[in-house]
Design a protein around this motif. Structure first.
Motif, PDB file in Angstrom:
ATOM      1  N   LEU A  21       0.861  -1.198   0.256  1.00  0.00           N
ATOM      2  CA  LEU A  21       0.168   0.144  -0.071  1.00  0.00           C
ATOM      3  C   LEU A  21       1.027   1.102   0.045  1.00  0.00           C
ATOM      4  CD1 LEU A  21      -2.688   1.397   0.169  1.00  0.00           C
ATOM      5  CD2 LEU A  21      -2.454   1.214   2.863  1.00  0.00           C
ATOM      6  N   LEU A  22       1.760   1.312   0.894  1.00  0.00           N
ATOM      7  CA  LEU A  22       2.791   2.572   1.007  1.00  0.00           C
ATOM      8  C   LEU A  22       3.328   2.731  -0.284  1.00  0.00           C
ATOM      9  CD1 LEU A  22       4.313   2.367   4.613  1.00  0.00           C
ATOM     10  CD2 LEU A  22       2.323   3.632   3.917  1.00  0.00           C
ATOM     11  N   ALA A  23       4.013   1.581  -1.094  1.00  0.00           N
ATOM     12  CA  ALA A  23       4.508   2.037  -2.128  1.00  0.00           C
ATOM     13  C   ALA A  23       3.481   2.343  -3.408  1.00  0.00           C
ATOM     14  CB  ALA A  23       5.066   0.366  -2.852  1.00  0.00           C
ATOM     15  N   GLN A  24       2.238   1.842  -3.233  1.00  0.00           N
ATOM     16  CA  GLN A  24       1.269   2.140  -4.374  1.00  0.00           C
ATOM     17  C   GLN A  24       0.767   3.511  -4.123  1.00  0.00           C
ATOM     18  OE1 GLN A  24      -1.636  -1.179  -4.299  1.00  0.00           O
ATOM     19  NE2 GLN A  24      -0.650  -1.972  -6.068  1.00  0.00           N
ATOM     20  N   LEU A  25       0.792   4.127  -2.914  1.00  0.00           N
ATOM     21  CA  LEU A  25       0.522   5.419  -2.618  1.00  0.00           C
ATOM     22  C   LEU A  25       1.638   6.521  -2.640  1.00  0.00           C
ATOM     23  CD1 LEU A  25      -1.963   5.073   0.418  1.00  0.00           C
ATOM     24  CD2 LEU A  25      -2.425   5.576  -2.081  1.00  0.00           C
ATOM     25  N   GLY A  26       3.015   5.955  -2.866  1.00  0.00           N
ATOM     26  CA  GLY A  26       4.221   6.700  -2.801  1.00  0.00           C
ATOM     27  C   GLY A  26       4.435   7.455  -1.651  1.00  0.00           C
ATOM     28  N   VAL A  27       4.020   6.760  -0.629  1.00  0.00           N
ATOM     29  CA  VAL A  27       4.666   7.339   0.949  1.00  0.00           C
ATOM     30  C   VAL A  27       5.891   6.635   1.441  1.00  0.00           C
ATOM     31  CG1 VAL A  27       3.981   7.159   3.495  1.00  0.00           C
ATOM     32  CG2 VAL A  27       2.140   7.155   1.428  1.00  0.00           C
ATOM     33  N   PRO A  28       6.948   7.619   1.269  1.00  0.00           N
ATOM     34  CA  PRO A  28       8.096   7.136   2.025  1.00  0.00           C
ATOM     35  C   PRO A  28       8.169   6.978   3.626  1.00  0.00           C
ATOM     36  CG  PRO A  28       7.988   9.608   1.885  1.00  0.00           C
ATOM     37  CD  PRO A  28       6.700   9.006   1.407  1.00  0.00           C
ATOM     38  N   TYR A  29       8.906   5.931   3.672  1.00  0.00           N
ATOM     39  CA  TYR A  29       9.155   5.580   5.116  1.00  0.00           C
ATOM     40  C   TYR A  29      10.555   4.633   5.355  1.00  0.00           C
ATOM     41  CZ  TYR A  29       8.183   0.718   3.041  1.00  0.00           C
ATOM     42  OH  TYR A  29       8.189  -0.447   2.061  1.00  0.00           O
ATOM     43  N   ARG A  30      10.863   4.589   6.671  1.00  0.00           N
ATOM     44  CA  ARG A  30      11.991   4.103   7.179  1.00  0.00           C
ATOM     45  C   ARG A  30      11.604   2.699   7.578  1.00  0.00           C
ATOM     46  NH1 ARG A  30      15.165   3.462  12.007  1.00  0.00           N
ATOM     47  NH2 ARG A  30      13.412   4.492  13.011  1.00  0.00           N
ATOM     48  N   LEU A  31      12.187   1.587   7.139  1.00  0.00           N
ATOM     49  CA  LEU A  31      11.757   0.180   7.522  1.00  0.00           C
ATOM     50  C   LEU A  31      12.944  -0.146   8.484  1.00  0.00           C
ATOM     51  CD1 LEU A  31      10.368  -2.336   7.011  1.00  0.00           C
ATOM     52  CD2 LEU A  31      12.167  -3.124   5.191  1.00  0.00           C
ATOM     53  N   VAL A  32      12.269  -0.781   9.667  1.00  0.00           N
ATOM     54  CA  VAL A  32      13.240  -1.269  10.679  1.00  0.00           C
ATOM     55  C   VAL A  32      12.766  -2.941  10.578  1.00  0.00           C
ATOM     56  CG1 VAL A  32      13.810  -1.432  13.113  1.00  0.00           C
ATOM     57  CG2 VAL A  32      13.404   0.707  11.920  1.00  0.00           C
ATOM     58  N   ALA A  33      13.521  -4.026  10.016  1.00  0.00           N
ATOM     59  CA  ALA A  33      13.104  -5.227  10.039  1.00  0.00           C
ATOM     60  C   ALA A  33      13.495  -5.943  11.349  1.00  0.00           C
ATOM     61  CB  ALA A  33      13.981  -5.844   8.979  1.00  0.00           C
ATOM     62  N   LEU A  34      12.356  -6.437  11.885  1.00  0.00           N
ATOM     63  CA  LEU A  34      12.570  -7.548  12.902  1.00  0.00           C
ATOM     64  C   LEU A  34      12.298  -8.936  12.922  1.00  0.00           C
ATOM     65  CD1 LEU A  34      10.581  -5.237  15.432  1.00  0.00           C
ATOM     66  CD2 LEU A  34      13.212  -5.358  15.378  1.00  0.00           C
ATOM     67  N   ASP A  35      13.171  -9.693  13.276  1.00  0.00           N
ATOM     68  CA  ASP A  35      13.099 -11.147  12.883  1.00  0.00           C
ATOM     69  C   ASP A  35      12.163 -11.825  14.090  1.00  0.00           C
ATOM     70  OD1 ASP A  35      13.230 -13.786  12.609  1.00  0.00           O
ATOM     71  OD2 ASP A  35      15.472 -13.867  12.123  1.00  0.00           O
ATOM     72  N   ILE A  36      10.962 -11.960  13.889  1.00  0.00           N
ATOM     73  CA  ILE A  36      10.224 -12.732  14.820  1.00  0.00           C
ATOM     74  C   ILE A  36      10.603 -14.046  15.334  1.00  0.00           C
ATOM     75  CG2 ILE A  36       8.210 -11.431  14.267  1.00  0.00           C
ATOM     76  CD1 ILE A  36       7.216 -13.828  12.438  1.00  0.00           C
ATOM     77  N   LEU A  37      11.266 -14.818  14.132  1.00  0.00           N
ATOM     78  CA  LEU A  37      11.686 -16.121  14.734  1.00  0.00           C
ATOM     79  C   LEU A  37      12.831 -16.215  15.829  1.00  0.00           C
ATOM     80  CD1 LEU A  37      12.004 -17.252  11.094  1.00  0.00           C
ATOM     81  CD2 LEU A  37      10.154 -17.859  12.605  1.00  0.00           C
ATOM     82  N   LYS A  38      13.520 -14.748  16.014  1.00  0.00           N
ATOM     83  CA  LYS A  38      14.404 -14.677  16.903  1.00  0.00           C
ATOM     84  C   LYS A  38      13.990 -14.022  18.115  1.00  0.00           C
ATOM     85  CE  LYS A  38      18.420 -14.716  13.660  1.00  0.00           C
ATOM     86  NZ  LYS A  38      19.354 -13.984  13.002  1.00  0.00           N
ATOM     87  N   GLY A  39      12.745 -13.677  18.094  1.00  0.00           N
ATOM     88  CA  GLY A  39      12.167 -12.997  19.309  1.00  0.00           C
ATOM     89  C   GLY A  39      12.237 -11.528  19.379  1.00  0.00           C
ATOM     90  N   GLU A  40      12.636 -10.830  18.318  1.00  0.00           N
ATOM     91  CA  GLU A  40      13.072  -9.363  18.279  1.00  0.00           C
ATOM     92  C   GLU A  40      12.006  -8.616  18.457  1.00  0.00           C
ATOM     93  OE1 GLU A  40      15.485  -8.736  14.683  1.00  0.00           O
ATOM     94  OE2 GLU A  40      17.106  -9.961  15.547  1.00  0.00           O
ATOM     95  N   THR A  41      10.600  -9.278  18.274  1.00  0.00           N
ATOM     96  CA  THR A  41       9.488  -8.324  18.559  1.00  0.00           C
ATOM     97  C   THR A  41       9.113  -8.368  20.042  1.00  0.00           C
ATOM     98  OG1 THR A  41       7.884 -10.033  17.854  1.00  0.00           O
ATOM     99  CG2 THR A  41       8.372  -8.371  16.287  1.00  0.00           C
ATOM    100  N   ARG A  42       9.688  -9.094  21.106  1.00  0.00           N
ATOM    101  CA  ARG A  42       9.390  -9.525  22.347  1.00  0.00           C
ATOM    102  C   ARG A  42      10.527  -8.796  23.108  1.00  0.00           C
ATOM    103  NH1 ARG A  42       4.718 -10.146  22.128  1.00  0.00           N
ATOM    104  NH2 ARG A  42       4.656 -10.547  24.269  1.00  0.00           N
ATOM    105  N   THR A  43      11.397  -7.875  22.606  1.00  0.00           N
ATOM    106  CA  THR A  43      12.393  -7.212  23.379  1.00  0.00           C
ATOM    107  C   THR A  43      11.661  -6.161  24.279  1.00  0.00           C
ATOM    108  OG1 THR A  43      12.837  -5.579  21.695  1.00  0.00           O
ATOM    109  CG2 THR A  43      14.188  -7.807  21.848  1.00  0.00           C
ATOM    110  N   PRO A  44      12.280  -5.747  25.420  1.00  0.00           N
ATOM    111  CA  PRO A  44      11.823  -4.499  26.043  1.00  0.00           C
ATOM    112  C   PRO A  44      11.791  -3.191  25.154  1.00  0.00           C
ATOM    113  CG  PRO A  44      13.450  -5.697  27.464  1.00  0.00           C
ATOM    114  CD  PRO A  44      13.323  -6.285  25.974  1.00  0.00           C
ATOM    115  N   GLU A  45      12.633  -3.106  24.326  1.00  0.00           N
ATOM    116  CA  GLU A  45      12.440  -1.896  23.468  1.00  0.00           C
ATOM    117  C   GLU A  45      11.573  -1.890  22.591  1.00  0.00           C
ATOM    118  OE1 GLU A  45      16.631  -2.987  25.165  1.00  0.00           O
ATOM    119  OE2 GLU A  45      15.206  -3.928  23.663  1.00  0.00           O
ATOM    120  N   PHE A  46      11.259  -3.253  21.788  1.00  0.00           N
ATOM    121  CA  PHE A  46       9.963  -3.057  20.923  1.00  0.00           C
ATOM    122  C   PHE A  46       8.777  -2.903  21.584  1.00  0.00           C
ATOM    123  CE2 PHE A  46       6.839  -5.097  18.204  1.00  0.00           C
ATOM    124  CZ  PHE A  46       6.978  -4.084  17.043  1.00  0.00           C
TER     125      PHE A  46
END
Length: 195
Positions: A21-46
């Protein structure tokens, strides 16, 4: 100018639909890739950003956090041709977004996750027959609609199509043979042809 930030896992269909959607609308963004398989969405920071610990999550320019893929899509698509102007059309889009999250994604995406991301000896493979049966039922619903309509709502491309395209186009990775649903195959081509 501050860019919005998208926290995402590259293999996620929920994240894919937001990126599409963001690509089709031409909305710029910064991507932060998190690896859910390594638990990176379960860190205190996230978890400080999204206490639910799930992706995709968007942090808007002003610091406001917006989780949940379909809510993110609605936020960016509202006021564009991807959301109908009329009340009934908007309700029909929402109906398909709810269907996607309740009937489609929990079966097709989970079957894909088990087959595509988990080891072959995972005990979760025992879930596959039930997931594939329910996923096929969800695909039957889509097939029925798409036998009579080129797109899901008002016969034009909308975020309903984006939402359902995300996991449908990779359903084969969950053990679904899409040749069984020819109208879906035609629709997938129409979605891929969008600019």
């Amino acid at each position: 100018m501050t860019l919005l930030t998208l926290y995402d896992f590259p293999g996620s269909g929920n994240g894919y639909k937001v990126r599409l959607l963001l690509a089709q609308l031409g909305v710029p963004y910064r991507l932060v890739a998190l690896d859910i398989l390594k638990g990176e969405t379960r860190t205190p920071e996230f978890l400080a950003i999204n206490p639910n610990g799930k992706i995709p999550t968007v942090v808007l320019d002003d610091g406001t956090v917006l989780p949940e893929s379909n809510a993110i899509m609605w936020y960016f698509a509202e006021g564009t041709p991807l959301v109908p102007d009329d009340r009934l059309g908007r309700a029909q889009v929402l109906s398909w977004l709810f269907f996607e999250q309740y009937s489609h994604e929990p079966t097709i995406a989970v079957a894909r996750f088990i087959l595509h991301f988990m080891p072959e000896d995972s005990p979760r493979r025992a879930e596959l027959p039930r997931l594939q049966e329910r996923g096929a039922a969800a695909l039957d619903v889509l097939e029925t609609r798409l036998q009579r309509h080129p797109f899901l709502v008002a016969d034009r491309y909308s975020i309903a199509d984006i939402a359902l395209y995300a996991y449908t186009h990779v359903a084969g990775e969950g053990g679904f043979d899409l040749r069984r649903w020819p109208a879906i195959g035609d629709w997938l081509r129409r979605v891929r042809e969008q600019p």
